[in-house]
Design a protein around this motif. Sequence first.
Motif, short mmCIF file in Angstrom:
data_model
loop_
_atom_site.label_atom_id
_atom_site.label_comp_id
_atom_site.label_asym_id
_atom_site.label_seq_id
_atom_site.Cartn_x
_atom_site.Cartn_y
_atom_site.Cartn_z
N GLN A 160 14.06 -2.94 21.43
CA GLN A 160 14.35 -1.89 22.39
C GLN A 160 15.80 -1.96 22.86
O GLN A 160 16.37 -0.94 23.26
CB GLN A 160 13.39 -1.97 23.57
CG GLN A 160 11.99 -1.51 23.18
CD GLN A 160 10.98 -1.62 24.30
OE1 GLN A 160 11.14 -2.41 25.23
NE2 GLN A 160 9.91 -0.84 24.18
N GLY A 161 16.42 -3.13 22.79
CA GLY A 161 17.84 -3.23 23.09
C GLY A 161 18.69 -2.49 22.07
O GLY A 161 19.77 -1.99 22.40
N VAL A 162 18.21 -2.39 20.84
CA VAL A 162 18.94 -1.68 19.79
C VAL A 162 18.53 -0.22 19.72
O VAL A 162 19.36 0.67 19.62
CB VAL A 162 18.70 -2.36 18.41
CG1 VAL A 162 19.32 -1.55 17.28
CG2 VAL A 162 19.26 -3.77 18.42
N MET A 163 17.22 0.05 19.80
CA MET A 163 16.68 1.39 19.56
C MET A 163 16.29 2.14 20.83
O MET A 163 15.91 3.31 20.76
CB MET A 163 15.45 1.31 18.66
CG MET A 163 15.71 0.77 17.28
SD MET A 163 16.83 1.78 16.29
CE MET A 163 15.96 3.33 16.24
N GLY A 164 16.30 1.49 21.95
CA GLY A 164 15.85 2.13 23.18
C GLY A 164 14.35 2.33 23.16
O GLY A 164 13.61 1.51 22.63
N GLY A 165 13.89 3.42 23.72
CA GLY A 165 12.46 3.70 23.82
C GLY A 165 11.82 4.19 22.55
O GLY A 165 10.61 4.47 22.54
N ASP A 166 12.59 4.31 21.45
CA ASP A 166 12.00 4.77 20.19
C ASP A 166 11.01 3.75 19.63
O ASP A 166 10.07 4.12 18.94
CB ASP A 166 13.09 5.05 19.15
CG ASP A 166 13.85 6.34 19.44
OD1 ASP A 166 13.33 7.16 20.22
OD2 ASP A 166 14.95 6.53 18.89
N VAL A 167 11.23 2.47 19.88
CA VAL A 167 10.33 1.43 19.39
C VAL A 167 9.39 1.06 20.53
O VAL A 167 9.83 0.71 21.62
CB VAL A 167 11.12 0.19 18.91
CG1 VAL A 167 10.18 -0.94 18.53
CG2 VAL A 167 12.02 0.55 17.74
#
Length: 159
Positions: A139-146
Motif C-alpha cells: 500500500q506504500g507503493v500502490m496506495g488503496g489499489d492493493v
Amino acid sequence: MGKILPILLVLVGVGGGVGAGLALRPDTSEQASLPDCKPVETAQITPGSTPVQPEYVKLNNQFVVPVVDRERVASMVVLSLSLEARAGSSDAVFAREPKLRDVFLQVLFDHANVGGFRGAFTTSGNMDSLRQALLDAAQGVMGGDVTNVLITDIARQDV
C-alpha cells in the motif's frame, strides 16, 4: 493353545488401538480458545447493480530469501505472492512490479533477520504478521489499489 493365541492377539490389538485413540484425541481446550469468527460483511447492493469483485494479480517470479545463522546461510525460503487489488488495477500493479518486488524483498529480509523463518515459521501469528508487513509495503507503493497480499506458496529448504 493354538486357538487362544489369535484371540489374544486380537484383544491386544484392540486394546492398543483404543489406548492410542485416547492418547491422541484432540484437546478440547484448544477448540475453546479459537477466536470467534465474524460474519463476512456484504456490500449494500442497489437493484440493477452488480458487486465489484477484486482482481487477483499473481506476481511473475518467486521470492527467494536466505536465512542466515552464525554468518552462514542455514536455509532458503521460497515464496510466491499474489495481490488482491481493486478491479481494473492489474495493469498498474504490473507497471509498478519492480518497485513492489523491491519493497517485498526488504520486508522478507527483515522478517528473516528477526527469526521469522526459523522453527515453526508457518504458525498463524507469524504468517499474519508477515502478511500485514507485506500489505503495508504494497500500500506504500500502490496506495488503496492493493487490498490484501496472499502468500500462495511457501517452502523452506535447509542447507
